[in-house]
Design a protein around this motif. Structure first.
Motif, short mmCIF file in Angstrom:
data_model
loop_
_atom_site.label_atom_id
_atom_site.label_comp_id
_atom_site.label_asym_id
_atom_site.label_seq_id
_atom_site.Cartn_x
_atom_site.Cartn_y
_atom_site.Cartn_z
N GLY A 115 0.79 -1.24 0.00
CA GLY A 115 0.00 0.00 0.00
C GLY A 115 0.82 1.28 0.00
O GLY A 115 0.33 2.32 -0.41
N PHE A 116 2.06 1.20 0.47
CA PHE A 116 2.94 2.37 0.46
C PHE A 116 4.01 2.26 -0.60
O PHE A 116 5.02 2.97 -0.57
N GLY A 117 3.83 1.36 -1.56
CA GLY A 117 4.84 1.16 -2.60
C GLY A 117 5.99 0.32 -2.06
O GLY A 117 5.83 -0.43 -1.09
N GLY A 118 7.15 0.45 -2.67
CA GLY A 118 8.28 -0.33 -2.22
C GLY A 118 9.57 0.11 -2.88
O GLY A 118 9.56 0.92 -3.82
N GLY A 119 10.67 -0.41 -2.37
CA GLY A 119 11.98 -0.08 -2.94
C GLY A 119 12.28 1.40 -2.85
O GLY A 119 11.86 2.09 -1.93
N PRO A 120 12.99 1.93 -3.85
CA PRO A 120 13.36 3.34 -3.79
C PRO A 120 12.16 4.27 -3.94
O PRO A 120 12.27 5.46 -3.69
N TYR A 121 11.00 3.72 -4.32
CA TYR A 121 9.80 4.54 -4.50
C TYR A 121 8.81 4.33 -3.36
O TYR A 121 7.64 4.63 -3.49
N HIS A 122 9.29 3.81 -2.24
CA HIS A 122 8.45 3.66 -1.06
C HIS A 122 7.98 5.04 -0.64
O HIS A 122 8.75 6.01 -0.68
N CYS A 123 6.73 5.15 -0.23
CA CYS A 123 6.12 6.45 0.11
C CYS A 123 6.96 7.20 1.14
O CYS A 123 7.22 6.68 2.24
N ALA A 124 7.35 8.42 0.81
CA ALA A 124 8.16 9.22 1.74
C ALA A 124 7.38 9.59 2.99
O ALA A 124 7.97 9.79 4.05
N GLY A 125 6.06 9.67 2.89
CA GLY A 125 5.23 10.06 4.03
C GLY A 125 4.66 8.89 4.82
O GLY A 125 3.80 9.09 5.66
N HIS A 126 5.15 7.67 4.58
CA HIS A 126 4.53 6.50 5.21
C HIS A 126 4.60 6.56 6.74
O HIS A 126 3.65 6.15 7.42
N LEU A 127 5.68 7.09 7.30
CA LEU A 127 5.77 7.16 8.76
C LEU A 127 4.75 8.15 9.33
O LEU A 127 4.13 7.89 10.36
N VAL A 128 4.57 9.28 8.64
CA VAL A 128 3.57 10.26 9.06
C VAL A 128 2.18 9.64 8.99
O VAL A 128 1.38 9.73 9.93
N ALA A 129 1.87 8.99 7.86
CA ALA A 129 0.55 8.39 7.68
C ALA A 129 0.30 7.30 8.71
O ALA A 129 -0.78 7.25 9.32
#
Length: 198
Positions: free
Chosen positions: A138-152
């Motif tokens: 749901g947050f993508g993966g690899g180098p394109y992992h969501c930059a905001g995943h920790l905030v979300a």
């Protein structure tokens, strides 16, 4: 965000070489993505979480009784009902994946919702905030992992238990309106009725 800005400032102080303008542009773009991902997408994801819990009221009650399940609830929601339904990429070189030949230049759509409910990985369909599951996409993966995943993740794991404790016996009302299926999914309006917690 503070850490990113400080790291950028320290780097600029230590290396005042030409071309640092592009680093400033990268920092600005990252901050914008963090704000967008941490607010707009998270808002839509919270609406999708409520929609999912309306279909599984027993899980809502369980979350109300045990707020420590907030983090697991977020992961389970992201697995079955992610706000970002797919990610689009372009193949940079020819490759083969499970006997499927993909040529360089091919547009590839990666469907996170389908991946999160694939019975070969997750077993029978279901929704259980206590289940320990394989990681979702749901947050993508690899180098394109969501930059905001920790905030979300942080925002939702605090908000969902709070809502579950305060909004007892939630029920859908008429008038729900949804974003179009392309891009980010989620409600424009999601009216519900509920019994306020005492």
């Amino acid at each position: 965000m503070t850490t990113l800005v400080r790291a950028h400032d320290d780097s600029a102080d230590n290396d005042p070489a030409p071309g640092k303008e592009s680093d400033a542009d990268d920092l600005r773009d990252t901050v914008i993505l963090l704000i967008f991902g941490g607010y707009d997408t998270t808002r839509h994801q919270l609406g999708l979480a409520v929609q999912t819990f309306l279909r599984h009221p027993g899980q809502w009650d369980r979350l109300a009784r045990d707020p420590d399940l907030g983090g697991q609830a977020v992961e389970e929601i992201m697995r079955v009902n992610p706000a970002v339904r797919w990610v689009t990429r372009e193949a940079l070189e020819d490759f083969e994946f499970r006997d499927l030949a993909i040529e360089a230049g091919t547009t590839v759509h990666l469907f996170s919702e389908a991946a999160g409910t694939d019975p070969r990985v997750f077993g029978e369909p279901g929704f259980d905030i206590t289940a320990g599951r394989a990681p979702h996409t749901g947050f993508g993966g690899g180098p394109y992992h969501c930059a905001g995943h920790l905030v979300a993740r942080c925002d939702m794991s605090a908000a969902l238990p709070l809502l579950a404790r305060r909004l007892r016996d939630p029920r859908p009302l008429p008038g729900a309106r949804w974003l179009p299926g392309a891009g980010t999914a989620g409600p424009v309006a999601l009216p519900i009725a509920f019994t306020p917690a005492p």
